[in-house]
Write a protein that holds these residues in place. Sequence first.
Motif, PDB file in Angstrom:
ATOM      1  N   ILE A 179       0.872  -1.170   0.000  1.00 38.56           N
ATOM      2  CA  ILE A 179       0.000   0.000   0.000  1.00 38.56           C
ATOM      3  C   ILE A 179       0.917   1.232   0.000  1.00 38.56           C
ATOM      4  O   ILE A 179       1.945   1.240   0.687  1.00 38.56           O
ATOM      5  CB  ILE A 179      -0.871  -0.023   1.278  1.00 38.56           C
ATOM      6  N   ARG A 232      -6.056  -4.649  -5.401  1.00 36.16           N
ATOM      7  CA  ARG A 232      -6.523  -3.262  -5.391  1.00 36.16           C
ATOM      8  C   ARG A 232      -5.765  -2.581  -4.266  1.00 36.16           C
ATOM      9  O   ARG A 232      -5.958  -2.901  -3.103  1.00 36.16           O
ATOM     10  CB  ARG A 232      -8.031  -3.239  -5.153  1.00 36.16           C
ATOM     11  N   TYR A 275      -4.435   1.070  -2.671  1.00 34.33           N
ATOM     12  CA  TYR A 275      -4.439   2.528  -2.669  1.00 34.33           C
ATOM     13  C   TYR A 275      -3.353   3.027  -1.710  1.00 34.33           C
ATOM     14  O   TYR A 275      -2.271   2.469  -1.635  1.00 34.33           O
ATOM     15  CB  TYR A 275      -5.817   3.049  -2.256  1.00 34.33           C
ATOM     16  N   TRP A 312      -2.339   5.407  -9.534  1.00 29.53           N
ATOM     17  CA  TRP A 312      -1.917   4.591  -8.399  1.00 29.53           C
ATOM     18  C   TRP A 312      -0.705   3.784  -8.842  1.00 29.53           C
ATOM     19  O   TRP A 312      -0.321   3.812 -10.021  1.00 29.53           O
ATOM     20  CB  TRP A 312      -3.081   3.751  -7.861  1.00 29.53           C
ATOM     21  N   ASN A 327      -1.474   1.618 -15.009  1.00 32.18           N
ATOM     22  CA  ASN A 327      -2.814   2.208 -15.118  1.00 32.18           C
ATOM     23  C   ASN A 327      -3.090   2.708 -16.536  1.00 32.18           C
ATOM     24  O   ASN A 327      -3.367   3.879 -16.761  1.00 32.18           O
ATOM     25  CB  ASN A 327      -3.005   3.307 -14.066  1.00 32.18           C
ATOM     26  N   GLU A 384      -5.704  11.372  -7.967  1.00 33.90           N
ATOM     27  CA  GLU A 384      -6.133  10.156  -7.252  1.00 33.90           C
ATOM     28  C   GLU A 384      -6.269  10.390  -5.750  1.00 33.90           C
ATOM     29  O   GLU A 384      -7.012   9.697  -5.079  1.00 33.90           O
ATOM     30  CB  GLU A 384      -5.164   8.993  -7.526  1.00 33.90           C
ATOM     31  N   GLN A 385      -5.555  11.376  -5.224  1.00 35.56           N
ATOM     32  CA  GLN A 385      -5.667  11.657  -3.791  1.00 35.56           C
ATOM     33  C   GLN A 385      -6.750  12.692  -3.507  1.00 35.56           C
ATOM     34  O   GLN A 385      -6.996  13.034  -2.359  1.00 35.56           O
ATOM     35  CB  GLN A 385      -4.322  12.136  -3.228  1.00 35.56           C
ATOM     36  N   HIS A 391      -6.698   1.274 -10.918  1.00 32.55           N
ATOM     37  CA  HIS A 391      -6.346   1.144  -9.495  1.00 32.55           C
ATOM     38  C   HIS A 391      -5.948  -0.273  -9.125  1.00 32.55           C
ATOM     39  O   HIS A 391      -5.928  -0.619  -7.955  1.00 32.55           O
ATOM     40  CB  HIS A 391      -7.498   1.587  -8.572  1.00 32.55           C
TER      41      HIS A 391
END
Length: 514
Positions: free
Chosen positions: A119, A235, A237, A322, A327, A365-366, A473
């Motif tokens: 992560i 997945r 993040y 990500w 991506n 993305e954030q 993602h």
Amino acid sequence: MPTRLRPFVTALLLLLTAAFSFDTVPVDWAMVARIREEGLQRSRVMDFESYMTDVLGARLTMSRDMQRGQVWLQAEMTRIGLVNVAAEPYMEYGVTWDNEYVSLHLLEPDYTPMVGYPIAYTPGTDGRKVAQAVVVDLQVREDLDRYRGTLRGKAVLVTPPAAIDLAALASGAPRRTEAELRAIGETVIVPARPAPPRTVRRTDLLTAAEKLAFYKVEGVAVVLQCESGWIGAVRGYGRPGAREDGWSRAGMLAAPAVVAVTPEHYNRMVRILGRGIPVTVEIEVRTRIGERVERAANIVGEIPGTDLADEVVMLGGHFDTWHASPNASDNTSGVAVALEAMRILKAVGARPRRTIRVALWSGEEQGLFGSRAYVREHFGDPRDSTVGVKPGYEKLSAYFNQDYGAGQFRGIYLQGNEAARALLTAWLEPFRDFGMTVVSNQSVGSTDHVSFDEVGLPGFQFLQDRIPGTGGHTNLDFYDTIQAEDLMKNAVVMASYVWHAASADARMPRKTRR
Ligand SMILES: [Zn+2]
């Protein structure tokens, strides 16, 4: 038809033709022909897509990979022939974070290599670790006592077993049906989402960040988790709490190593442990965490305007991704389309009246950080008296964005701006053969056009076919699932829309301000 009715019908037809020919909204068919020829016969969109996905790879905002990518991006814009190419820094974003190495294996009771990715904004494992796996179910404060002192050196499995979505596996690459498109075009009032059921808020529930802090204090070897319902897909993040601590080095180092694992490998460990049979894993993660806070940047470039050069039409998408794959869909495809649209316009020798500016954002993305900062800086924010409206606010005509995967454009959302309907409908006309048919009054969210729309500037997102591929993602979003023809068409449509917006007599009409 009876002869006596002919004059009447002819008159009616003339009337209808006048009403629907959009005489007041000219379509520049000669330019459309040049754009189509360049974009459909000499396309470079998949070359851009390949370079970014194959050579650059993942581009997490505030990573060295991203910084390297942005250097390439500026050089490529210059090669296309854009001017005023620049990186525009916008905020002290945090320290860089890059994953450099992952090795994950099931050793006992049966050897198998496993697939997992750290992560973002978590530290490495500090060397290779062999650890016993245990399932941990930590929900409320009193659970802490149950686990305290038992987790040192363990690989803790912290999420429930993942449910695999077999329907998603079978669906392939579906196009939107005619009925679905018609419904989107005809729906005037979008039904409200049902309110979530009222739940009694337990005050003793642990937050995700509190759980991580506990695992760190307890000295776990690694936290393993799975939030994917798709075979083979991780997945992954960012660390919970990373945004709150400003992506700080201290925040990253205060967390345990956290690795997201594919559902089939994760579930297998849970099932073996459920039989009371020990599970041993070997894991090594190396991450590179920056020493100092740096500013994030957006990348911009222009085709200068002529008689209305101080007015601007913008297009773009987010360049950041990500970190577990390049991506290819989210949003390398949107960047490839924006770059190709600009290349097409340069290649056909377009000399627009208004300046055409491409902006490739970071921090999307954030939470849309890059585009929001850009809009605030260049156009202002009428909702915020400390910022106010800047002179540029009246100079922007419109912004066009791609970020709903790599599927073909099938229409455009008005974003509630009925005043833009006539223009956006007229400009759609040359692309009916692409299946581009819908102008929807609906407002859509969650990406960079919102940054414009929320301050009252015309920001538009295209309606796209949902081509999920292997999903944004995840670790599986690669070049191979991108449909070349879809991106070629999108770039042609994008080039044509910005050309028409840049050539129109008037600026794009805006929503009535409430
Ligand atoms: Zn996106």
